[in-house]
Design a protein around this motif. Structure first.
Motif, PDB file in Angstrom:
ATOM      1  N   THR A   1     -39.488 -13.407 -68.624  1.00  7.48           N
ATOM      2  CA  THR A   1     -40.545 -14.326 -68.220  1.00  7.48           C
ATOM      3  C   THR A   1     -41.681 -14.394 -69.229  1.00  7.48           C
ATOM      4  O   THR A   1     -42.153 -15.480 -69.581  1.00  7.48           O
ATOM      5  CB  THR A   1     -41.079 -13.931 -66.830  1.00  7.48           C
TER       6      THR A   1
ATOM      7  N   CYS B   1     -44.532  -9.445 -57.760  1.00  6.78           N
ATOM      8  CA  CYS B   1     -44.655  -9.952 -59.128  1.00  6.78           C
ATOM      9  C   CYS B   1     -44.950 -11.446 -59.144  1.00  6.78           C
ATOM     10  O   CYS B   1     -45.779 -11.925 -59.931  1.00  6.78           O
ATOM     11  CB  CYS B   1     -43.379  -9.680 -59.910  1.00  6.78           C
ATOM     12  N   ALA B   2     -44.268 -12.191 -58.283  1.00 11.27           N
ATOM     13  CA  ALA B   2     -44.499 -13.633 -58.214  1.00 11.27           C
ATOM     14  C   ALA B   2     -45.936 -13.934 -57.802  1.00 11.27           C
ATOM     15  O   ALA B   2     -46.551 -14.888 -58.301  1.00 11.27           O
ATOM     16  CB  ALA B   2     -43.506 -14.273 -57.249  1.00 11.27           C
TER      17      ALA B   2
ATOM     18  N   HIS C   1     -43.508 -21.020 -62.530  1.00 10.74           N
ATOM     19  CA  HIS C   1     -42.647 -19.955 -62.015  1.00 10.74           C
ATOM     20  C   HIS C   1     -42.322 -20.220 -60.559  1.00 10.74           C
ATOM     21  O   HIS C   1     -43.180 -20.609 -59.776  1.00 10.74           O
ATOM     22  CB  HIS C   1     -43.335 -18.594 -62.129  1.00 10.74           C
ATOM     23  N   ARG C   2     -41.052 -20.021 -60.228  1.00 10.33           N
ATOM     24  CA  ARG C   2     -40.605 -20.143 -58.847  1.00 10.33           C
ATOM     25  C   ARG C   2     -39.670 -18.978 -58.523  1.00 10.33           C
ATOM     26  O   ARG C   2     -38.980 -18.451 -59.397  1.00 10.33           O
ATOM     27  CB  ARG C   2     -39.878 -21.472 -58.613  1.00 10.33           C
ATOM     28  N   LEU C   3     -39.645 -18.590 -57.249  1.00  8.75           N
ATOM     29  CA  LEU C   3     -38.882 -17.429 -56.792  1.00  8.75           C
ATOM     30  C   LEU C   3     -37.882 -17.852 -55.726  1.00  8.75           C
ATOM     31  O   LEU C   3     -38.246 -18.466 -54.721  1.00  8.75           O
ATOM     32  CB  LEU C   3     -39.842 -16.383 -56.225  1.00  8.75           C
TER      33      LEU C   3
ATOM     34  N   TRP D   1     -37.149  -8.802 -65.454  1.00  8.56           N
ATOM     35  CA  TRP D   1     -37.796 -10.096 -65.177  1.00  8.56           C
ATOM     36  C   TRP D   1     -38.921 -10.340 -66.168  1.00  8.56           C
ATOM     37  O   TRP D   1     -39.061 -11.445 -66.715  1.00  8.56           O
ATOM     38  CB  TRP D   1     -38.344 -10.106 -63.752  1.00  8.56           C
TER      39      TRP D   1
ATOM     40  N   LEU E   1     -48.185 -13.377 -60.853  1.00  7.04           N
ATOM     41  CA  LEU E   1     -48.057 -14.460 -61.827  1.00  7.04           C
ATOM     42  C   LEU E   1     -48.698 -15.741 -61.309  1.00  7.04           C
ATOM     43  O   LEU E   1     -49.316 -16.497 -62.072  1.00  7.04           O
ATOM     44  CB  LEU E   1     -46.584 -14.693 -62.172  1.00  7.04           C
ATOM     45  N   ARG E   2     -48.580 -15.988 -60.019  1.00  4.56           N
ATOM     46  CA  ARG E   2     -49.241 -17.158 -59.436  1.00  4.56           C
ATOM     47  C   ARG E   2     -50.755 -17.051 -59.609  1.00  4.56           C
ATOM     48  O   ARG E   2     -51.420 -18.038 -59.963  1.00  4.56           O
ATOM     49  CB  ARG E   2     -48.885 -17.268 -57.950  1.00  4.56           C
TER      50      ARG E   2
ATOM     51  N   TRP F   1     -36.709 -17.544 -60.798  1.00  6.31           N
ATOM     52  CA  TRP F   1     -36.200 -16.164 -60.723  1.00  6.31           C
ATOM     53  C   TRP F   1     -35.442 -15.933 -59.436  1.00  6.31           C
ATOM     54  O   TRP F   1     -35.954 -16.188 -58.341  1.00  6.31           O
ATOM     55  CB  TRP F   1     -37.387 -15.209 -60.815  1.00  6.31           C
TER      56      TRP F   1
ATOM     57  N   ALA G   1     -40.143  -8.342 -56.148  1.00  5.98           N
ATOM     58  CA  ALA G   1     -40.154  -9.704 -56.684  1.00  5.98           C
ATOM     59  C   ALA G   1     -41.285 -10.523 -56.077  1.00  5.98           C
ATOM     60  O   ALA G   1     -41.978 -11.274 -56.773  1.00  5.98           O
ATOM     61  CB  ALA G   1     -38.805 -10.375 -56.418  1.00  5.98           C
ATOM     62  N   VAL G   2     -41.484 -10.387 -54.787  1.00 12.19           N
ATOM     63  CA  VAL G   2     -42.563 -11.119 -54.125  1.00 12.19           C
ATOM     64  C   VAL G   2     -43.919 -10.707 -54.699  1.00 12.19           C
ATOM     65  O   VAL G   2     -44.794 -11.546 -54.947  1.00 12.19           O
ATOM     66  CB  VAL G   2     -42.511 -10.872 -52.605  1.00 12.19           C
TER      67      VAL G   2
END
Length: 512
Positions: free
Chosen positions: A175, A200-201, A218-220, A171, A204-205, A187, A197-198
């Protein structure tokens, strides 16, 4: 060797929740549309349940990413690099938290999990430098008073579909590069590793908030096949970067092409190492054992085939079998453990079936293949890595079994070894162990290894982010990470500027 003590699912759940909290992740309650169970291969137990992304939510997220792209593409690239720089800083702060989640969800031994997070930090540093180096060319024009050049522009929304075995590194490869190129990212992680993933998101947020980047960069999407299909089929997604099986790639590639989108595929690898009579066998054993047994054989670059000259085959095989017998299997959080669990019992079933087929083809299992810790963790799949001596490269050897199975083949001439090496549908990573420059250069030549990665005196796994990563043939042909892989995330424009008082036409054409 097998360790007997395993962690408790409740303790792993608590550890995961603490790591998520420190990363700033928010876990909403389960929605009416269904839930996604976050499981751990360490015990086979369920850690948490997460709401699955609905079709309506996915549509809205892609729309938000598209709207953010229209703003983000106009931000100067060095300022876009500031977002990635901040992400790298947050990854460094939360390195232990993320590595813990990787171990809990993917089963990697903790040193490998820490190494994966370090890859994320490294690619952020690379991308920050890249943000000032998105170079185009200036070409010589055949017309006087004209300048001919090319420029590179942001592409659009990049859809990233990642696999469980590198739940965060792949990712980040996509990214970090996409963001400095001016793209936005949606993603869809593996449904087997949603918690990483949660986390990492969330980081990044926070980086976006700290640097003033648009919220929608960025969106998950959390879910299964349906979420991936949304990215594959939506014309607002300019590039789909997908990591997974060849079967998945056969579906993704034509569907994206049908809407004239772009695809970056990193698919299966059936990687081989050639060992010549001149090889340093101490060096070879170290490289082979890590490449074949590391990550419990669940890397796309894992060594699956060992092609050894018949003069050294017996000695090398004996040394590898001995080394395999010293590999501790068990709890990946324990510092002495070198082999953690397979991702699921289904992965073990595939391994067992492959070994049965190999033996039916005349192969001999020299060590491993048996399940460990079954009483302590009946829903987990701990196995001893297997070494199988094969009389020929049969159909099962030509397939990729995503488990620690190493097939040993012999050869007489280097030409024969290269034919065996290239005689599989996949083409990701390869290596040769030799002290001969002539043999090394022959392996690296145009008629040598047909893989995207070709190494000398190291194993097939452990790529650095500075080089482009990817393979040929059924591996997909895409490139991620370093070198000029950034070009896949941008569009090229050829520019002609006439600064003269005349208008000569190309090729000497006379018109009017």
């Amino acid at each position: 060797m097998t360790t007997t003590a395993l962690p408790d699912t409740d303790a792993l759940r608590a550890r995961a929740e603490q790591a998520l909290h420190r990363c700033g992740a928010r876990l909403p309650a389960e929605g009416a549309a269904g839930h996604l169970a976050a499981r751990t291969p360490l015990t086979g137990g369920t850690l948490l349940t997460l709401p699955m992304t609905t079709s309506e939510d996915a549509d809205a997220m892609i729309a938000e990413a598209r709207a953010a792209f229209l703003e983000w593409r106009t931000v100067p690239a060095p300022r876009r690099g500031a977002l990635v720089k901040r992400l790298g800083e947050l990854l460094s702060i939360h390195k232990e938290d993320l590595a813990g989640l990787v171990t809990i969800e993917a089963g990697k031994i903790h040193s490998e999990a820490l190494g994966e997070v370090q890859e994320m930090i490294d690619i952020c540093e690379f991308a920050v430098g890249l943000s000032r180096q998105l170079y185009g060319r200036t070409m010589a024009s055949e017309r006087p008073g004209h300048r001919l050049s090319e420029s590179w522009h942001p592409l659009g929304v990049v859809g990233v579909i990642s696999a469980f075995n590198f739940p965060v590194a792949v990712w980040s490869w996509n990214t970090a590069i996409a963001l400095v190129c001016g793209d936005t990212v949606v993603w869809k992680p593996s449904e087997l590793t949603p918690l990483t993933a949660v986390a990492c998101a969330a980081l990044l947020r926070r980086a976006a908030e700290d640097t003033g980047a648009p919220d929608g960069v960025h969106r998950l999407l959390l879910g299964g096949r349906e979420c991936g299909e949304r990215l594959v089929d939506d014309p607002r997604v300019a590039l789909v970067s997908a990591t997974g099986s060849v079967r998945m790639g056969r579906e993704v590639g034509p569907r994206v092409a049908a809407r004239f989108g772009r695809c970056l595929l990193e698919l299966g690898g059936n990687n081989a190492a050639v060992v010549t009579p001149s090889a340093d066998l101490d060096l070879a054993v170290r490289g082979i054992v890590f490449s074949a047994a590391g990550t419990a054989g669940q890397r796309c670059t894992s060594l699956r085939r060992l092609i050894v000259h018949e003069e050294v085959a017996d000695e090398l095989t004996q040394r590898i079998v001995h080394a395999y017998g010293q590999l501790p299997v068990g709890d990946p959080f324990q510092p002495d453990t070198l082999v953690g669990p397979l991702i699921s019992t289904a992965a073990y079933d595939a391994m067992a079936k492959a070994l049965e087929t190999a033996q039916a083809d005349g192969g001999k299992v020299l060590t491993g293949g048996d399940r460990q810790l079954r009483e302590a963790a009946p829903e987990a799949a701990y196995v001893r890595p297997a070494v199988v001596r094969m009389p020929a490269q049969t159909a099962i050897v030509r397939e990729e079994t995503f488990a620690p199975v190493l097939y040993v083949l012999t050869y007489r001439t280097l030409h024969e070894a290269i034919e065996l090496h290239n005689g599989v549908p996949q083409g990701l990573s390869s290596s040769i162990f030799t002290r001969s420059q002539r043999e090394a250069e022959r392996f690296l030549a145009a008629d040598g290894s047909d893989c995207g990665i070709a190494n000398v005196n190291i194993g097939t796994s452990g790529a650095e982010i500075g080089g482009a990563f990817g393979g040929e043939k059924e591996t997909g042909g895409g490139r991620e990470s370093g070198s000029d892989a950034w070009r896949a995330y941008m569009r090229r424009a050829t520019n002609t500027v006439n600064y003269s008082d005349d208008l000569p036409l190309a090729q000497g054409v006379n018109f009017l």
